[in-house]
Design a protein around this motif. Structure first.
Motif, PDB file in Angstrom:
ATOM      1  N   ARG A 102      -4.141  -7.266   0.159  1.00 27.89           N
ATOM      2  CA  ARG A 102      -2.771  -6.755   0.240  1.00 27.89           C
ATOM      3  C   ARG A 102      -2.470  -6.457   1.710  1.00 27.89           C
ATOM      4  O   ARG A 102      -2.924  -5.460   2.273  1.00 27.89           O
ATOM      5  N   ILE A 103      -1.755  -7.395   2.327  1.00 27.40           N
ATOM      6  CA  ILE A 103      -1.487  -7.341   3.766  1.00 27.40           C
ATOM      7  C   ILE A 103       0.015  -7.241   3.976  1.00 27.40           C
ATOM      8  O   ILE A 103       0.778  -8.090   3.487  1.00 27.40           O
ATOM      9  N   ALA A 136       7.910  -6.721  -1.244  1.00 25.84           N
ATOM     10  CA  ALA A 136       7.711  -5.303  -0.927  1.00 25.84           C
ATOM     11  C   ALA A 136       6.755  -5.105   0.246  1.00 25.84           C
ATOM     12  O   ALA A 136       6.735  -4.027   0.858  1.00 25.84           O
ATOM     13  N   LEU A 137       5.966  -6.131   0.556  1.00 24.48           N
ATOM     14  CA  LEU A 137       5.007  -6.035   1.659  1.00 24.48           C
ATOM     15  C   LEU A 137       5.501  -6.767   2.904  1.00 24.48           C
ATOM     16  O   LEU A 137       4.726  -7.046   3.815  1.00 24.48           O
ATOM     17  N   MET A 138       6.799  -7.048   2.959  1.00 22.15           N
ATOM     18  CA  MET A 138       7.376  -7.719   4.121  1.00 22.15           C
ATOM     19  C   MET A 138       8.620  -6.969   4.589  1.00 22.15           C
ATOM     20  O   MET A 138       9.519  -6.698   3.783  1.00 22.15           O
ATOM     21  N   ALA A 139       8.652  -6.614   5.872  1.00 22.49           N
ATOM     22  CA  ALA A 139       9.798  -5.905   6.446  1.00 22.49           C
ATOM     23  C   ALA A 139      10.269  -6.649   7.688  1.00 22.49           C
ATOM     24  O   ALA A 139       9.481  -7.258   8.403  1.00 22.49           O
ATOM     25  N   SER A 140      11.572  -6.581   7.956  1.00 19.79           N
ATOM     26  CA  SER A 140      12.169  -7.243   9.113  1.00 19.79           C
ATOM     27  C   SER A 140      13.156  -6.286   9.774  1.00 19.79           C
ATOM     28  O   SER A 140      14.090  -5.809   9.126  1.00 19.79           O
ATOM     29  N   ASP A 141      12.940  -6.001  11.072  1.00 20.23           N
ATOM     30  CA  ASP A 141      13.823  -5.073  11.779  1.00 20.23           C
ATOM     31  C   ASP A 141      13.580  -5.218  13.275  1.00 20.23           C
ATOM     32  O   ASP A 141      12.742  -6.013  13.709  1.00 20.23           O
ATOM     33  N   GLU A 142      14.314  -4.435  14.072  1.00 23.85           N
ATOM     34  CA  GLU A 142      14.064  -4.415  15.506  1.00 23.85           C
ATOM     35  C   GLU A 142      12.643  -3.940  15.765  1.00 23.85           C
ATOM     36  O   GLU A 142      12.094  -3.130  15.025  1.00 23.85           O
ATOM     37  N   MET A 143      12.049  -4.445  16.838  1.00 22.84           N
ATOM     38  CA  MET A 143      10.666  -4.100  17.153  1.00 22.84           C
ATOM     39  C   MET A 143      10.612  -2.795  17.954  1.00 22.84           C
ATOM     40  O   MET A 143      10.323  -2.786  19.147  1.00 22.84           O
ATOM     41  N   LYS A 170       6.834   3.128   4.321  1.00 22.00           N
ATOM     42  CA  LYS A 170       7.378   2.702   3.029  1.00 22.00           C
ATOM     43  C   LYS A 170       6.351   1.864   2.262  1.00 22.00           C
ATOM     44  O   LYS A 170       6.167   2.030   1.050  1.00 22.00           O
ATOM     45  N   MET A 171       5.663   0.972   2.959  1.00 20.35           N
ATOM     46  CA  MET A 171       4.646   0.151   2.308  1.00 20.35           C
ATOM     47  C   MET A 171       3.454   0.992   1.860  1.00 20.35           C
ATOM     48  O   MET A 171       2.917   0.798   0.755  1.00 20.35           O
ATOM     49  N   LEU A 172       3.037   1.934   2.704  1.00 20.64           N
ATOM     50  CA  LEU A 172       1.860   2.742   2.384  1.00 20.64           C
ATOM     51  C   LEU A 172       2.108   3.714   1.236  1.00 20.64           C
ATOM     52  O   LEU A 172       1.155   4.226   0.635  1.00 20.64           O
ATOM     53  N   MET A 173       3.371   3.956   0.892  1.00 23.46           N
ATOM     54  CA  MET A 173       3.706   4.841  -0.224  1.00 23.46           C
ATOM     55  C   MET A 173       3.867   4.075  -1.540  1.00 23.46           C
ATOM     56  O   MET A 173       4.155   4.681  -2.581  1.00 23.46           O
ATOM     57  N   PRO A 224       2.774   2.168  -4.987  1.00 23.76           N
ATOM     58  CA  PRO A 224       1.678   2.432  -5.933  1.00 23.76           C
ATOM     59  C   PRO A 224       0.410   1.642  -5.593  1.00 23.76           C
ATOM     60  O   PRO A 224      -0.704   2.133  -5.759  1.00 23.76           O
ATOM     61  N   ALA A 225       0.613   0.400  -5.129  1.00 23.23           N
ATOM     62  CA  ALA A 225      -0.519  -0.412  -4.669  1.00 23.23           C
ATOM     63  C   ALA A 225      -0.277  -0.737  -3.201  1.00 23.23           C
ATOM     64  O   ALA A 225       0.274  -1.798  -2.860  1.00 23.23           O
TER      65      ALA A 225
END
Length: 341
Positions: free
Chosen positions: A182-183, A216-223, A234-237, A239-240
């Motif tokens: 899960r990456i 759910a394991l992919m995010a896109s935004d300003e760096m 958000k990802m670390l919260m 359930p898995a």
């Protein structure tokens, strides 16, 4: 020493010496090298104002930067690219013209630079898919090099880029080899070509191992640090949650590290993190041992090389489109380890 004296020493006409010093294609390479060597030996520097009048060239390169609130160019990485390009300009007696303009005036600015003769060429930053600037610069006959690539562009163009797809594919494969399944991907804005290629590399690596990429394991935004923090938290919260994070820059990686720590976890033990490191002169990835495992490619060197490509195109307009693809190194740091059991 003046031009006539230099020409007399070389046994050449002042016109030939002047053309050799100013990169005219009709002067053969052996003569050009002899003239350049003699000029350097006698510390001769041509009168730039006179050259501009005689050749009609500006001896300047343009960088047009749109003021966009959601745009990767706000990232401080841009400063290192400009510093590298500036070294090349200075070495070749070129000036740099930096134009910061409202988004809706970008096309008008390029046209004005051409019509006024303020620059001899431009470097295009932050290319997007089907980037309209490529067609525009062809239309107005402005020499240009793109820092990056523009997927879908119909016309040929010169570019210099990092192999972003391969870099993120390799980083994802490295995490998979460590047992991570899960990456999470903390990416840049995905209307930008580099971010699209990075996501592609990440997805390709997962699917090659029989894993299904999860939105759910992919995010896109300003760096930025805060964007990296929010995406990682958000990802670390979930359930898995992910056991590893792949971040688009050191800055977003710093935000991810803060999120890991705020969750009471240890980076490199509980959650592995890989960043893309542009080898910034003012923000190093640790000292002797890198803090982050990283895909590394110097943006300052990219600036030097892109500027060299553009000056070659300006001096020799008959040259066809030039392309240069740089590979990123995978650097081992303290931020990665085996997947937790």
């Amino acid at each position: 020493m003046n031009l006539k004296e230099l020409a007399s020493r070389l046994g050449l006409s002042p016109t030939t010496v002047s053309r050799a010093l100013n990169g005219y294609a009709e002067v053969n390479e052996a003569t050009r090298e002899r003239v350049m060597a003699e000029a350097k030996r006698h510390n001769y520097r041509p009168n730039t104002r006179a050259i501009r009048l005689a050749t009609g060239r500006a001896f300047a390169v343009g960088h047009v930067i749109p003021v966009a609130t959601r745009h990767e160019i706000v990232n401080p990485i841009f400063a290192d690219f400009i510093a590298g390009a500036g070294e090349t300009y200075s070495r070749n007696d070129y000036d740099m013209l930096l134009s910061v303009v409202p988004d809706d005036q970008e096309e008008e600015t390029y046209r004005a630079l051409k019509s006024k003769g303020n620059v001899d060429g431009v470097i295009v930053h932050a290319p997007r898919m089907n980037d309209p600037r490529i067609a525009l610069l062809h239309k107005i006959d402005m020499p240009f090099v793109v820092h990056g690539r523009a997927t879908g562009a119909a016309l040929p163009y010169s570019w210099l880029d990092v192999n972003n797809r391969r870099a993120f594919q390799r980083a994802t494969e490295f995490l998979l080899d460590l047992g991570h399944r899960r990456i999470g991907l903390v990416n840049g804005l995905e209307f930008m070509d580099f971010a699209i290629r990075r996501r592609t590399g990440y997805v390709d690596a997962l699917t090659a191992r029989g894993l299904t990429p999860e939105p759910a394991l992919m995010a896109s935004d300003e760096m930025t640090e805060i964007s990296g923090y929010r995406a990682a938290r958000k990802m670390l919260m979930l359930p898995a949650p992910p056991t590893a994070l792949l971040c688009a820059s050191m800055i977003s990686g710093m935000g991810a590290r803060r999120a890991v720590q705020d969750m009471g976890l240890v980076m490199g033990r509980d959650v592995s993190v890989i960043i893309h490191d542009d080898d910034l002169s003012y923000m190093k990835n640790g000292d002797d041992v890198p803090l982050f495992t990283a895909t590394r490619s110097s943006v300052r060197e990219a600036g030097r090389l892109a500027a060299e490509m553009l000056l070659e195109l300006i001096a020799n307009p008959s040259l066809g489109p030039r392309e240069k693809l740089l590979e990123a190194e995978l650097i081992m740091g303290q931020s990665t380890g085996p997947a937790p059991v």
